[in-house]
Design a protein around this motif. Structure first.
Motif, PDB file in Angstrom:
ATOM      1  N   PHE A 114       0.858  -1.181   0.000  1.00  0.00           N
ATOM      2  CA  PHE A 114       0.000   0.000   0.000  1.00  0.00           C
ATOM      3  C   PHE A 114       0.890   1.224   0.000  1.00  0.00           C
ATOM      4  O   PHE A 114       1.829   1.323   0.791  1.00  0.00           O
ATOM      5  N   ILE A 115       0.600   2.149  -0.897  1.00  0.00           N
ATOM      6  CA  ILE A 115       1.393   3.373  -0.974  1.00  0.00           C
ATOM      7  C   ILE A 115       0.518   4.567  -0.611  1.00  0.00           C
ATOM      8  O   ILE A 115      -0.703   4.521  -0.729  1.00  0.00           O
ATOM      9  N   GLU A 116       1.157   5.622  -0.173  1.00  0.00           N
ATOM     10  CA  GLU A 116       0.436   6.793   0.316  1.00  0.00           C
ATOM     11  C   GLU A 116      -0.422   7.431  -0.769  1.00  0.00           C
ATOM     12  O   GLU A 116      -1.498   7.954  -0.496  1.00  0.00           O
ATOM     13  N   ALA A 117       0.020   7.375  -2.010  1.00  0.00           N
ATOM     14  CA  ALA A 117      -0.749   7.992  -3.099  1.00  0.00           C
ATOM     15  C   ALA A 117      -2.119   7.320  -3.278  1.00  0.00           C
ATOM     16  O   ALA A 117      -3.078   7.955  -3.697  1.00  0.00           O
ATOM     17  N   GLN A 118      -2.209   6.039  -2.966  1.00  0.00           N
ATOM     18  CA  GLN A 118      -3.476   5.328  -3.103  1.00  0.00           C
ATOM     19  C   GLN A 118      -4.428   5.606  -1.946  1.00  0.00           C
ATOM     20  O   GLN A 118      -5.635   5.545  -2.114  1.00  0.00           O
ATOM     21  N   ASN A 119      -3.887   5.875  -0.760  1.00  0.00           N
ATOM     22  CA  ASN A 119      -4.719   6.080   0.416  1.00  0.00           C
ATOM     23  C   ASN A 119      -4.041   7.078   1.360  1.00  0.00           C
ATOM     24  O   ASN A 119      -3.469   6.690   2.373  1.00  0.00           O
ATOM     25  N   PRO A 120      -4.129   8.373   1.043  1.00  0.00           N
ATOM     26  CA  PRO A 120      -3.434   9.358   1.881  1.00  0.00           C
ATOM     27  C   PRO A 120      -3.928   9.375   3.324  1.00  0.00           C
ATOM     28  O   PRO A 120      -3.130   9.539   4.253  1.00  0.00           O
ATOM     29  N   ALA A 121      -5.236   9.197   3.548  1.00  0.00           N
ATOM     30  CA  ALA A 121      -5.763   9.224   4.921  1.00  0.00           C
ATOM     31  C   ALA A 121      -5.246   8.046   5.733  1.00  0.00           C
ATOM     32  O   ALA A 121      -5.053   8.149   6.937  1.00  0.00           O
ATOM     33  N   GLY A 122      -5.027   6.922   5.098  1.00  0.00           N
ATOM     34  CA  GLY A 122      -4.521   5.753   5.798  1.00  0.00           C
ATOM     35  C   GLY A 122      -3.093   5.922   6.285  1.00  0.00           C
ATOM     36  O   GLY A 122      -2.646   5.203   7.169  1.00  0.00           O
ATOM     37  N   PHE A 123      -2.359   6.879   5.704  1.00  0.00           N
ATOM     38  CA  PHE A 123      -0.981   7.132   6.102  1.00  0.00           C
ATOM     39  C   PHE A 123      -0.842   8.401   6.942  1.00  0.00           C
ATOM     40  O   PHE A 123       0.270   8.849   7.211  1.00  0.00           O
ATOM     41  N   ALA A 124      -1.959   8.985   7.348  1.00  0.00           N
ATOM     42  CA  ALA A 124      -1.910  10.218   8.148  1.00  0.00           C
ATOM     43  C   ALA A 124      -1.234   9.945   9.486  1.00  0.00           C
ATOM     44  O   ALA A 124      -1.347   8.859  10.055  1.00  0.00           O
TER      45      ALA A 124
END
Length: 121
Positions: free
Chosen positions: A88-98
């Motif tokens: 999983f990369i931040e570009a696909q799920n920015p909220a998940g990497f907050a």
């Protein structure tokens, strides 16, 4: 009837699994719907099985077949992924990497609420 019970659901689950991992739950959802529609609860199913009702026996057979199909396709997807978990990369799920735990928790919960709303309406 065979196509509608086993082949079409398996085919569409396989297609959905290649776009999103949650596609693996397709056949499980069908089994759950079938169970609730025809048996209602576990004690009713067990009574029907004890009485050797064909509807209950067919349900168990369908469940086993759909479970095996699901496991085979999930294993196939796992092998195609190089036997590694998805990255999983931040570009696909920015909220998940907050960095903020509140943002991560409620953004994911909000997405599930949207899914439920879409399913109802």
């Amino acid at each position: 009837r065979f196509l509608g019970i086993y082949i079409f659901p398996w085919f569409f689950m396989t297609l959905s699994l290649f776009s999103k991992e949650q596609g693996a739950t397709t056949l499980i959802t069908l089994v759950l719907w079938d169970f609730l529609q025809h048996h209602g609860n576990v004690s009713n199913l067990l009574k029907k099985l004890a009485a050797k009702e064909t509807s209950a026996i067919r349900f168990v057979v369908r469940t086993v077949i759909l479970a095996v199909q699901t496991l085979l396709v999930v294993a196939w997807r796992y092998i195609l992924n190089g036997e590694t978990s998805p990255d999983f990369i931040e570009a696909q799920n920015p909220a998940g990497f907050a960095k903020d735990r509140f943002t991560r928790a409620f953004s994911v919960s909000w997405v599930y609420c949207l899914y439920i709303r879409d399913a109802i309406y």
